[in-house]
Design an enzyme around this catalytic site. Structure first.
Site, PDB file in Angstrom:
ATOM      1  CD  GLU A 100      84.791  -2.784  16.708  1.00 18.50           C
ATOM      2  OE1 GLU A 100      84.458  -3.898  17.120  1.00 18.50           O
ATOM      3  OE2 GLU A 100      84.221  -1.731  17.074  1.00 18.50           O
ATOM      4  CD1 TRP A 101      83.963   1.645  11.076  1.00 18.53           C
ATOM      5  CD2 TRP A 101      82.866  -0.187  10.393  1.00 18.53           C
ATOM      6  NE1 TRP A 101      84.521   1.243   9.896  1.00 18.53           N
ATOM      7  CE2 TRP A 101      83.880   0.135   9.442  1.00 18.53           C
ATOM      8  CE3 TRP A 101      82.051  -1.293  10.175  1.00 18.53           C
ATOM      9  CZ2 TRP A 101      84.083  -0.619   8.299  1.00 18.53           C
ATOM     10  CZ3 TRP A 101      82.260  -2.039   9.029  1.00 18.53           C
ATOM     11  CH2 TRP A 101      83.257  -1.709   8.107  1.00 18.53           C
ATOM     12  N   GLY A 102      82.385   1.081  16.260  1.00 13.38           N
ATOM     13  CA  GLY A 102      81.551   0.919  17.444  1.00 13.38           C
ATOM     14  C   GLY A 102      80.848  -0.415  17.530  1.00 13.38           C
ATOM     15  CD  GLU A 103      80.320  -3.379  12.980  1.00 14.81           C
ATOM     16  OE1 GLU A 103      81.064  -4.370  12.880  1.00 14.81           O
ATOM     17  OE2 GLU A 103      79.629  -2.942  12.052  1.00 14.81           O
TER      18      GLU A 103
ATOM     19  CG  ASP B 284      88.240   1.618   8.121  1.00 15.10           C
ATOM     20  OD1 ASP B 284      87.263   1.328   8.833  1.00 15.10           O
ATOM     21  OD2 ASP B 284      88.211   2.536   7.282  1.00 15.10           O
TER      22      ASP B 284
ATOM     23  CG  ASP C 102      82.370   6.303   8.240  1.00 13.35           C
ATOM     24  OD1 ASP C 102      82.338   5.768   7.124  1.00 13.35           O
ATOM     25  OD2 ASP C 102      83.147   5.945   9.136  1.00 13.35           O
TER      26      ASP C 102
END
Length: 531
Positions: A194-197, A161, A216
């Site tokens: 990595e949340w698409g960053e 995460d 999410d």
């Protein structure tokens, strides 16, 4: 999972920039991480969406048992993944991560041994920061020590995460764990959450086996739709060993059956990891009919490794096409809107030869039809129709199959094997008898017993609640049925759906439940497939 700090603004900006990024990022996909893993998208289960921090050794082991007993393991689901909150709040005196002894009395190694004994693999969670999203010790600056622990415990998959990252550059942090995992000598799939960053899709293939492309997901159609819009644009970056990850599946967590089926169709078409996020131990037959559809799973797992692309989109009516290793093309017709609509494309538009005959296999109903090029269906609101299209021809007309209900996994059945006109038509455990063998005729009849008796709407009635019974075939419109692309079966005379009475309730799908006509409502108790 839900993170303790907001990032809605970042996600919103990312969604706005995605079309620009895709247009600018036309370069070939980066070389995939050379660890030999995840040659097809990973399949399995993760506890977070259904349980949050309430994870335990017992839950993991029971889920492993269920993957085996339900047949999901044989369908391809192999990873049993532990998410956040599995560890003690502090490292030990040597700086090592410590499994919470109350939650995991046999430790992660004992849990892994149990999962491995079932022929499955174990996944674990950490964060590329000083703490996990729930506040437990993170792996930033402890990468090799933690990777060594994971390897020693028998871990096969790491979800890594992005919380509490201290502003250290994304790629630096994820590369550090990649290298640490490699140094252990153990084969561990590396899932970057990595949340698409930082446009992770442009560099992720050389670092991990899969990478989250968005924030999410939650169990709502709006959340699923937003994530689909982002992920579908990134097909050029995915391939064997390296996959775009639009997050865990919410199938079974509260969306409608139609919406759940759309999510599973879209994720499979996009070659996404299929990681179940529900309590499988309590999953309904309807939910299992989605997770366990091997024809749809085969599209996701196709060895060519192509992510499906959006070949047309207008007014919320989308067409996706995914080339498959044997030359077939998987086509999804997806209706983003709330009202039913006809969505159409052609064989040429999805990449097949522009002339000839085509066989269309509906992957949810198993109904086969032929076309000279048109691919079209009436698609319910928030729904999808999924075809496997191949050169050739075929038809379900004249064929004989059991007709299986999605809400029950039981078969349409003439009560007691009787042939007397007026015999009750019901659901019953599938047994292969002639009283469950449905022959589809060119006239639209559904005949049993080798074609001597027909499915009949009682006394030509057309009102909701009309019982369906067995009757001598007579050519009446109350004995004519349409097998629709969305999996429903409607009476020609009434326009109503073939319905398992009360099958929208948990107790309504038992052996002997009567079939009737009812207004079409998208419920799983009105969905049928040819067995």
């Amino acid at each position: 999972m839900v993170h303790p700090h907001p990032r809605a603004t970042v996600t919103a900006v990312l969604v706005l920039l995605l079309p620009v990024l895709v247009l600018l990022g036309a370069a070939p996909r980066a070389r995939a991480l050379d660890n030999g893993l995840a040659r097809t998208p990973p399949m399995g289960w993760n506890d977070w969406n259904a349980f949050g921090c309430n994870v335990s050794e017992q839950l993991i082991e029971q889920t492993a048992d269920y993957l085996v007993s339900s047949g999901l393991k044989d369908a391809g689901y192999q990873y049993v993944n532990i998410d956040d909150c599995w560890m003690a709040s502090q490292r030990d005196s040597g700086g090592n991560l410590v499994p919470d002894p109350a939650k995991f009395p046999d430790g992660i190694s004992g849990t892994a041994a149990y999962v491995h004994s079932k022929g499955l693999k174990l996944g674990i969670y950490e964060s590329a920061g000083t703490a996990t999203c729930a506040g437990y010790p993170g792996s930033l600056n402890h990468e090799q020590q933690d990777a060594d622990s994971f390897a020693a415990w028998g871990v096969d998959y790491l979800k890594y995460d992005n919380c509490n990252n201290q502003g250290v550059p994304w790629q630096q942090r994820y590369d550090a764990m990649r290298d640490a995992l490699h140094n252990t000598g153990r084969a561990i799939v590396f899932s970057m959450c990595e949340w698409g960053e930082d446009s992770v899709w442009t560099w992720g293939a050389a670092t991990g086996n899969l990478w989250r492309t968005t924030g999410d997901i939650n169990a709502s159609f709006g959340s699923m739709l937003s994530i689909y819009h982002s992920n579908v644009q990134l097909a050029q970056y995915a391939g064997p060993g390296a996959w775009n990850d639009p997050d865990m599946l919410e199938v079974g967590n509260g969306m409608s059956f139609t919406e759940d089926r759309s999510e599973f169709s879209l994720w499979s078409e996009m070659a996404a990891p299929l990681i179940a996020g529900t309590d499988l131990r309590k999953a309904t037959p309807a939910t299992l009919s989605l997770y366990g559809n091997r024809a749809v799973v085969a599209v996701d797992q196709d060895s060519l490794g192509k992510q499906g692309t959006q070949v047309a989109s207008s007014g919320g009516h989308d067409v996706l096409a995914k080339p498959l290793s044997n030359g077939d093309v998987s086509v999804v017709l997806f209706n983003e809107n709330s009202s039913a609509a006809t969505i159409s494309t052609t064989a040429a538009a999805v990449g097949l030869p522009s002339a000839g005959s085509y066989k269309l296999t509906n992957l949810w109903s198993n109904l086969v039809s032929s076309s000279t090029g048109a691919i079209s269906a009436t698609v319910p609101g928030h729904g999808s129709v999924m075809y496997r299209v191949s050169v050739g021809s075929g038809s379900s007309t004249g064929s004989t199959h059991p007709l299986v209900g999605a809400s029950s996994k039981r078969c349409l059945d003439a009560n007691g094997g009787a042939t007397t006109p007026g015999t009750k038509i019901q659901i019953w455990d599938c047994g292969g008898g002639s009283n469950q063998a449905v022959t589809i005729t060119a006239a639209g009849e559904l005949r049993l017993y080798g074609g001597t008796q027909c499915l009949d709407a009682y006394n030509n009635q057309t009102s909701a609640g009309t019982k369906v019974e067995l009757w001598t075939c007579n050519g009446g419109t109350n004995q004519q049925w349409r097998l629709n692309p969305d999996g429903t079966v409607t009476g020609v005379q009434s326009g109503l759906c073939l319905d398992v009475t009360g099958g929208d309730q948990p107790a309504g799908n038992v052996n002997g439940t009567q079939l009737e006509l009812w207004g079409c409502n998208g419920g799983a108790n009105q969905q049928w497939s040819l067995g």
